[in-house]
Design a protein around this motif. Structure first.
Motif, mmCIF file in Angstrom:
data_model
loop_
_atom_site.group_PDB
_atom_site.id
_atom_site.type_symbol
_atom_site.label_atom_id
_atom_site.label_comp_id
_atom_site.label_asym_id
_atom_site.label_seq_id
_atom_site.Cartn_x
_atom_site.Cartn_y
_atom_site.Cartn_z
ATOM 1 N N ARG A 37 0.908 -1.235 0.034
ATOM 2 C CA ARG A 37 0.037 0.063 -0.065
ATOM 3 C C ARG A 37 0.725 1.350 0.073
ATOM 4 O O ARG A 37 0.249 2.338 -0.628
ATOM 5 C CB ARG A 37 -1.018 -0.139 1.447
ATOM 6 C CG ARG A 37 -1.903 1.100 1.099
ATOM 7 C CD ARG A 37 -2.674 1.136 2.569
ATOM 8 N NE ARG A 37 -3.497 2.444 2.845
ATOM 9 C CZ ARG A 37 -3.724 2.932 3.805
ATOM 10 N NH1 ARG A 37 -3.466 2.558 4.945
ATOM 11 N NH2 ARG A 37 -4.593 4.238 3.653
ATOM 12 N N PHE A 38 2.170 1.184 0.639
ATOM 13 C CA PHE A 38 2.912 2.305 0.774
ATOM 14 C C PHE A 38 4.213 2.291 -0.426
ATOM 15 O O PHE A 38 4.919 2.788 0.120
ATOM 16 C CB PHE A 38 3.335 2.559 2.200
ATOM 17 C CG PHE A 38 2.200 2.772 3.133
ATOM 18 C CD1 PHE A 38 1.666 4.033 3.346
ATOM 19 C CD2 PHE A 38 1.680 1.697 3.969
ATOM 20 C CE1 PHE A 38 0.575 4.158 4.085
ATOM 21 C CE2 PHE A 38 0.690 1.946 4.618
ATOM 22 C CZ PHE A 38 0.100 3.172 4.971
ATOM 23 N N LEU A 39 4.212 1.378 -1.285
ATOM 24 C CA LEU A 39 5.103 1.368 -1.994
ATOM 25 C C LEU A 39 5.690 2.662 -2.695
ATOM 26 O O LEU A 39 6.639 3.055 -2.909
ATOM 27 C CB LEU A 39 5.094 0.002 -3.162
ATOM 28 C CG LEU A 39 6.121 -0.162 -3.910
ATOM 29 C CD1 LEU A 39 5.873 -1.729 -4.365
ATOM 30 C CD2 LEU A 39 6.220 0.661 -5.362
ATOM 31 N N TYR A 40 4.563 3.103 -3.445
ATOM 32 C CA TYR A 40 4.740 4.362 -4.025
ATOM 33 C C TYR A 40 5.034 5.692 -3.059
ATOM 34 O O TYR A 40 5.943 6.591 -3.325
ATOM 35 C CB TYR A 40 3.453 5.031 -4.799
ATOM 36 C CG TYR A 40 3.380 4.114 -6.121
ATOM 37 C CD1 TYR A 40 4.248 3.629 -6.844
ATOM 38 C CD2 TYR A 40 1.821 3.869 -6.437
ATOM 39 C CE1 TYR A 40 4.227 3.215 -8.011
ATOM 40 C CE2 TYR A 40 1.970 2.909 -7.656
ATOM 41 C CZ TYR A 40 2.927 2.417 -8.471
ATOM 42 O OH TYR A 40 2.938 2.001 -9.576
ATOM 43 N N THR A 41 4.639 5.553 -2.009
ATOM 44 C CA THR A 41 4.862 6.514 -0.820
ATOM 45 C C THR A 41 6.233 6.431 -0.503
ATOM 46 O O THR A 41 7.288 7.365 -0.341
ATOM 47 C CB THR A 41 4.118 6.370 0.473
ATOM 48 O OG1 THR A 41 2.597 6.215 0.194
ATOM 49 C CG2 THR A 41 4.251 7.472 1.571
ATOM 50 N N ARG A 42 6.776 5.301 -0.183
ATOM 51 C CA ARG A 42 8.296 4.906 0.029
ATOM 52 C C ARG A 42 9.128 5.465 -1.111
ATOM 53 O O ARG A 42 10.215 5.638 -0.826
ATOM 54 C CB ARG A 42 8.438 3.436 0.383
ATOM 55 C CG ARG A 42 8.012 2.795 1.637
ATOM 56 C CD ARG A 42 8.658 1.469 1.891
ATOM 57 N NE ARG A 42 8.246 0.596 1.074
ATOM 58 C CZ ARG A 42 7.173 -0.282 0.913
ATOM 59 N NH1 ARG A 42 5.989 -0.196 1.813
ATOM 60 N NH2 ARG A 42 6.799 -1.166 0.024
ATOM 61 N N HIS A 43 8.595 5.081 -2.405
ATOM 62 C CA HIS A 43 9.524 5.537 -3.460
ATOM 63 C C HIS A 43 9.754 7.082 -3.428
ATOM 64 O O HIS A 43 11.083 7.387 -3.618
ATOM 65 C CB HIS A 43 8.886 5.431 -4.728
ATOM 66 C CG HIS A 43 9.930 5.678 -5.927
ATOM 67 N ND1 HIS A 43 10.686 4.927 -6.348
ATOM 68 C CD2 HIS A 43 9.896 6.743 -6.684
ATOM 69 C CE1 HIS A 43 11.342 5.506 -7.329
ATOM 70 N NE2 HIS A 43 10.769 6.538 -7.663
ATOM 71 N N LEU A 44 8.808 7.936 -2.972
ATOM 72 C CA LEU A 44 9.060 9.306 -2.569
ATOM 73 C C LEU A 44 9.910 9.697 -1.442
ATOM 74 O O LEU A 44 10.618 10.721 -1.565
ATOM 75 C CB LEU A 44 7.735 10.121 -2.526
ATOM 76 C CG LEU A 44 6.976 10.186 -3.808
ATOM 77 C CD1 LEU A 44 5.659 11.261 -3.532
ATOM 78 C CD2 LEU A 44 7.592 10.778 -5.078
ATOM 79 N N LEU A 45 9.891 8.989 -0.358
ATOM 80 C CA LEU A 45 10.244 9.191 0.918
ATOM 81 C C LEU A 45 11.606 8.366 1.501
ATOM 82 O O LEU A 45 12.117 8.637 2.395
ATOM 83 C CB LEU A 45 9.077 9.115 1.834
ATOM 84 C CG LEU A 45 7.810 10.269 1.778
ATOM 85 C CD1 LEU A 45 6.763 10.038 2.685
ATOM 86 C CD2 LEU A 45 8.523 11.550 1.573
#
Length: 559
Positions: A37-45
């Motif tokens: 769920r947070f794969l794209y969020t981790r990509h940014l952060l």
């Protein structure tokens, strides 16, 4: 080892608390570090996402706990409910301020980690918005600019700077307020400030209202966002490498994102309501009329107040909080009760040691009795309440720290006078350390009465007391030498002579153990921390491993 645990307070409760903190941190760290769920969020952060969210979970838990140890009425209620239980459980309630500090340290540590991680997050979000990183980061940051798409990057404009975002977003602004309030609370709680500038400590500590208000609204901005399920689903493992085909490839619909529901308020609302009722009860007690029965100004810079209040009931060793509106309408200070439950009034002895106590003394001199000059909250329970649960008790007071034992010894006197069959205690050792001879004068009358009462009942061995004078000059020493052969002490008028210097605690504990080979001995202290550490070690050292033999249990007054 069991006795070491009891005396040093390494309770199961602390172990469980630390275990929950570790579990929450690890669980949420791994959740945000591995969840699709947070794969794209981790990509940014990057990993800063997990380093921000894991401390937030720990903060929620500890912010739920921080107010409970200072709900004095709640603790007194629990303590009274546990009177039937083991002494170890009640001892942990007496460490409420220690636990309050531990929770505060955890909050300060997690706030620092949470804040640093989010500062890095804001910088990286801003860079992603400006296209500094790869194509995927840029595409993710631009989501939400068009219709029917939700955003992931909360920085919605390329003209927004990190500083502007921090001070204009709900999360950023409340975060700044929370952090500033916490910094002021923590720094003003340092020992040197609390001892020398109590007013600073008292007023800044009430910034907790600002802290909790900001905390409730902090998550409302929902800036940490995760991917939500779409139909058809967005296959992140495949689509992350082809962001330019999103919305065109059937397997890669444009991903949708949403912020998590704010949860902090659910953790803190219960304790906040409990604390609100606590303050309401304090206010009700404050407006109840308190009248002076007697005021005594003693030469030893000690003010004795005998007070009367309808419905006031106490136990030995308890304490109250006193407010004098003429000095400060908001300040409340704790004082141990020196009266006995059997008396029709309650009393405190106040030593002039700071601005508030000196002003309190002046107010009582200038103002007439019978007026509503004082607010009283309490009484509240302490470790000394358990003194009669032990067969043998060692009472150690230093200076004005003798006050809880005045209540205990007075109650003993009444119990003997009334032939109370419920008195379980069969031996009391009392030690009082003072720097000045004047400090003995207000307590000597009580000891003289006890001496006489014990002798008349043939129980002269029930109370063994030793008074220690830790400061004297040459003229005093010469005076003592002249009157050395008299039957009573030249300072106190008691039959027991005053000792000079400090006790040899190894000798004292060895003597108590020898005289009570099969007893459980409760050691009670009201005095400085250095003496507390010494007595703690002695309690462990002289306790026998054999459960059938002497054991010492250490108890210390905490306000």
């Amino acid at each position: 080892m069991g006795n070491w645990v009891v005396n040093h307070g390494l309770s199961t409760f602390i172990v469980v608390w630390m275990g929950i903190n570790i579990f929450l941190f690890v669980y949420f760290f791994l959740l945000y570090d591995s969840s699709d769920r947070f794969l794209y969020t981790r990509h940014l952060l990057g990993s800063a996402l997990s380093w921000a969210r894991a401390p937030a979970a720990v903060l929620n838990f500890n912010c739920m706990l921080i107010l409970l140890p200072v709900c004095r009425n709640l603790l007194s209620l629990i303590r009274g409910s546990f009177m039937c239980c083991g002494r170890s459980l009640r001892k942990q309630l007496d460490k409420n301020l220690t636990f309050h500090k531990l929770v505060a340290y955890m909050i300060a540590l997690m706030t620092a980690v949470h804040t640093i991680a989010h500062l890095l997050n804001v910088e990286w979000l801003n860079n992603s918005r400006h296209g500094v990183y790869d194509e995927l980061s840029t595409t993710l940051s631009e989501l939400g600019d068009e219709q029917n798409t939700s955003y992931l990057n909360p920085i919605r404009s390329t003209t927004t700077t990190p500083t502007m975002f921090v001070f204009t977003s709900i999360a950023g602004l409340t975060g700044v307020v929370i952090t500033l309030a916490l910094v002021l609370i923590v720094t003003s709680s340092m020992e040197v400030i609390r001892r020398n500038y109590f007013e600073v400590f008292w007023y800044t500590h009430h910034l907790f209202i600002v802290f909790f208000a900001g905390l409730v609204f902090h998550g409302a901005g929902r800036i940490v966002r995760g991917q939500v399920t779409t139909d058809p689903p967005h296959n992140t493992s495949y689509c992350k490498d082809i962001p330019d085909e999103w919305g065109q490839d059937p397997s890669c619909p444009i991903p949708q994102f949403a912020g998590g529901f704010p949860q902090t308020w659910m953790f803190v609302i219960g304790p906040m309501v409990i604390y609100l009722f606590e303050r309401l009860l304090r206010f009700i007690r404050y407006i109840q009329k308190v009248t002076y029965r007697k005021i005594v100004i003693r030469p030893s810079k000690v003010l004795e107040l005998q007070l009367v209040k309808n419905g006031f009931k106490m136990e030995v060793g308890q304490y109250i909080f006193i407010n004098c509106p003429a000095i400060s309408p908001l300040e409340w200070h704790p004082f141990t009760l020196t009266s006995a439950p059997e008396e029709d009034f309650f009393s405190v002895h106040i030593r002039s040691a700071g601005d508030w106590t000196q002003n309190e003394k002046k107010s009582c001199i200038l103002l007439q009795t019978g007026n509503d000059l004082m607010g009283v909250d309490g009484p509240f329970g302490t470790a000394s309440e358990d003194v009669f649960d032990y067969e043998v008790s060692m009472l150690v007071g230093a200076g004005i720290g003798v006050t809880p034992f005045a209540s205990i010894l007075k109650s003993v006197w009444y119990k003997f006078k009334d032939s109370n069959p419920k008195l379980r205690t069969r031996k009391i050792y009392f030690y009082w350390l003072c720097r000045e001879t004047h400090s003995f004068e207000w307590f000597a009358d009580l000891l003289q009465g006890l001496e006489k009462e014990m002798e008349e009942r043939g129980m002269g061995n029930f109370l063994t007391y030793k008074l220690y004078l830790t400061g004297w000059d040459q003229s005093h020493a010469a005076h003592v030498m002249v009157h050395f052969d008299e039957d009573t002490d030249v300072i106190t008028g008691l039959k027991q002579k005053t000792h000079y210097g400090r006790p040899n605690w190894d000798k004292e504990f060895e003597e108590v153990r020898k005289d009570n080979p099969t007893s459980v001995v409760g050691t009670f202290l009201c005095g400085p921390e250095a003496l507390a550490k010494t007595l703690e070690k002695k309690c462990v050292k002289y306790s026998n491993v054999d459960p059938r033999k002497t054991k010492f249990y250490f108890n210390k007054e905490n306000f």
